[in-house]
Design an enzyme around this catalytic site. Structure first.
Site, short mmCIF file in Angstrom:
data_model
loop_
_atom_site.label_atom_id
_atom_site.label_comp_id
_atom_site.label_asym_id
_atom_site.label_seq_id
_atom_site.Cartn_x
_atom_site.Cartn_y
_atom_site.Cartn_z
N ASP A 35 0.83 -1.20 0.00
CA ASP A 35 0.00 0.00 0.00
C ASP A 35 0.87 1.25 0.00
O ASP A 35 2.05 1.21 0.36
CB ASP A 35 -0.90 0.01 1.25
CG ASP A 35 -2.01 -1.02 1.14
OD1 ASP A 35 -2.36 -1.40 0.02
OD2 ASP A 35 -2.51 -1.45 2.19
N LYS A 57 -4.17 3.14 -3.12
CA LYS A 57 -5.20 4.01 -3.74
C LYS A 57 -5.49 5.16 -2.79
O LYS A 57 -6.56 5.27 -2.23
CB LYS A 57 -6.45 3.21 -4.03
CG LYS A 57 -6.86 2.24 -2.93
CD LYS A 57 -8.09 1.48 -3.38
CE LYS A 57 -8.56 0.45 -2.41
NZ LYS A 57 -7.66 -0.52 -1.89
N MET A 171 -7.49 8.64 9.77
CA MET A 171 -7.90 9.45 8.62
C MET A 171 -8.73 10.65 9.08
O MET A 171 -9.83 10.88 8.59
CB MET A 171 -8.69 8.59 7.62
CG MET A 171 -7.86 7.48 7.02
SD MET A 171 -8.83 6.27 6.11
CE MET A 171 -8.87 4.90 7.26
N1 SAH Z 1 -3.65 -0.33 9.03
C1 SAH Z 1 -3.18 0.99 9.38
C2 SAH Z 1 -4.21 2.05 9.12
C3 SAH Z 1 -4.51 2.26 7.65
S1 SAH Z 1 -5.62 3.56 7.38
C4 SAH Z 1 -2.73 1.00 10.85
O1 SAH Z 1 -2.99 0.03 11.57
O2 SAH Z 1 -2.08 1.98 11.26
C5 SAH Z 1 -4.52 4.91 7.08
C6 SAH Z 1 -4.52 5.87 8.24
O3 SAH Z 1 -3.69 5.39 9.30
C7 SAH Z 1 -3.93 7.23 7.92
O4 SAH Z 1 -4.85 8.08 7.28
C8 SAH Z 1 -3.59 7.74 9.30
O5 SAH Z 1 -4.74 8.17 9.99
C9 SAH Z 1 -3.10 6.46 9.95
N2 SAH Z 1 -1.62 6.32 9.88
C10 SAH Z 1 -0.93 5.38 9.22
N3 SAH Z 1 0.39 5.52 9.42
C11 SAH Z 1 0.55 6.59 10.23
C12 SAH Z 1 1.67 7.25 10.81
N4 SAH Z 1 2.94 6.83 10.63
N5 SAH Z 1 1.43 8.34 11.61
C13 SAH Z 1 0.18 8.78 11.84
N6 SAH Z 1 -0.92 8.18 11.32
C14 SAH Z 1 -0.74 7.11 10.53
#
Ligand code: SAH
Length: 263
Positions: A35, A57, A171
């Site tokens: 991703d 995406k 998000m």
């Molecule tokens: N599976 C992922 C989430 C995917 S949805 C998890 O467990 O973290 C994507 C969202 O995750 C982003 O829009 C943001 O809100 C968050 N996110 C992912 N990586 C991040 C990071 N390094 N710092 C802050 N937020 C993050």
């Protein structure tokens, strides 16, 4: 027998925040479907011979549909290749894992899930806060402000006392004002402390402490970011010492409702 698909959590970015099992799966991979949020550092652990396919995406940009991603996993597994489906954070948190598992089960392809550090946990470490500090919180609610209205997720008759609940909002942008309004409409007080954590655990991470009311006027928050709402995000007590220690308090930013900035 088709090959096995490893569904691997890539964590928040740094390679040393991967599990050992994740590293082993990446090193043995022949095909990696990853991703957008998976860092270059983590991708770099895959063998040079592996085929890396970005199936992300993000932000409305055109990318592979979920059906195409499912089909690619199945296709490569049937070619007996070692397939890794690499997802940011933990695969089971806002990662459409359910749909992918259904497709693999239906196709008779075996899989293994390797968990990863989810953004809320990464953000907590970046902001040096405790998601479930027993003095201020007795519940942690994980939700997203994207693709679904917050209101739908937080029904009126929530079993949680909002004053003793930490909300980890994935998000949360780009319209932070809307996210804040929806939380307030659901009974969360405008003065509730918040931490917005951008790029948690990465070198350029940023943490801002503010209140729900101030969130709407905060600007320049860089994605990906996660929003932590609740009394656990109250940095007032430690403010003085942070100011002195790091000299990072920006009075101008605070006047604009941006709060304390740790960069
Ligand atoms: N599976 C992922 C989430 C995917 S949805 C998890 O467990 O973290 C994507 C969202 O995750 C982003 O829009 C943001 O809100 C968050 N996110 C992912 N990586 C991040 C990071 N390094 N710092 C802050 N937020 C993050």
């Amino acid at each position: 027998m088709p090959g096995k698909v490893f569904i691997v959590g890539a964590g928040p970015g740094p390679a040393d925040l991967l599990t050992v099992r994740a590293v082993e799966a990446l090193r043995a991979a022949q095909v990696v479907l990853y991703d957008d949020l998976v860092s270059a550092e983590v991708q770099g652990l895959c063998p040079a011979s592996a085929e890396l396919i970005n199936v992300g995406k993000r932000c409305g940009k055109r990318g592979n549909s979920q059906e195409q991603i499912n089909a690619l996993m199945i296709l490569h597994a049937r070619q007996k290749r070692a397939v890794v489906r690499l997802k940011s954070g933990d695969p089971a948190v806002f990662g459409r894992l359910g749909e992918e598992l259904d497709a693999l089960r239906e196709a008779g392809v075996s899989f293994e899930i390797v968990p990863g550090i989810t953004a809320a946990a990464a953000a907590a470490s970046a902001a040096e806060l405790t998601l479930t500090d027993r003095r201020y919180a007795s519940a942690l609610v994980v939700l997203t402000a994207h693709n679904a209205r917050l209101g739908d997720q937080m029904r009126q008759r929530t079993p949680f006392n909002p004053e003793r609940t930490t909300f980890a909002v994935y998000m949360p942008g780009p319209d932070y004002g809307k996210t804040a309004r929806e939380l307030m409409e659901r009974g969360i007080d405008a003065t509730t402390p918040c931490a917005v954590v951008s790029k948690a655990c990465r070198r350029d991470q940023k943490v801002r402490f503010l209140t729900l009311a101030g969130l709407g006027s905060a600007h320049g928050i860089i994605a990906p970011a996660v929003l932590i709402v609740g009394r656990v995000a109250n940095k007032e007590e430690s403010l003085e010492c942070l100011l002195a220690e790091r000299g990072i308090f920006n009075a101008e930013a605070r006047r604009h409702g941006e709060g304390l900035v740790i960069g």
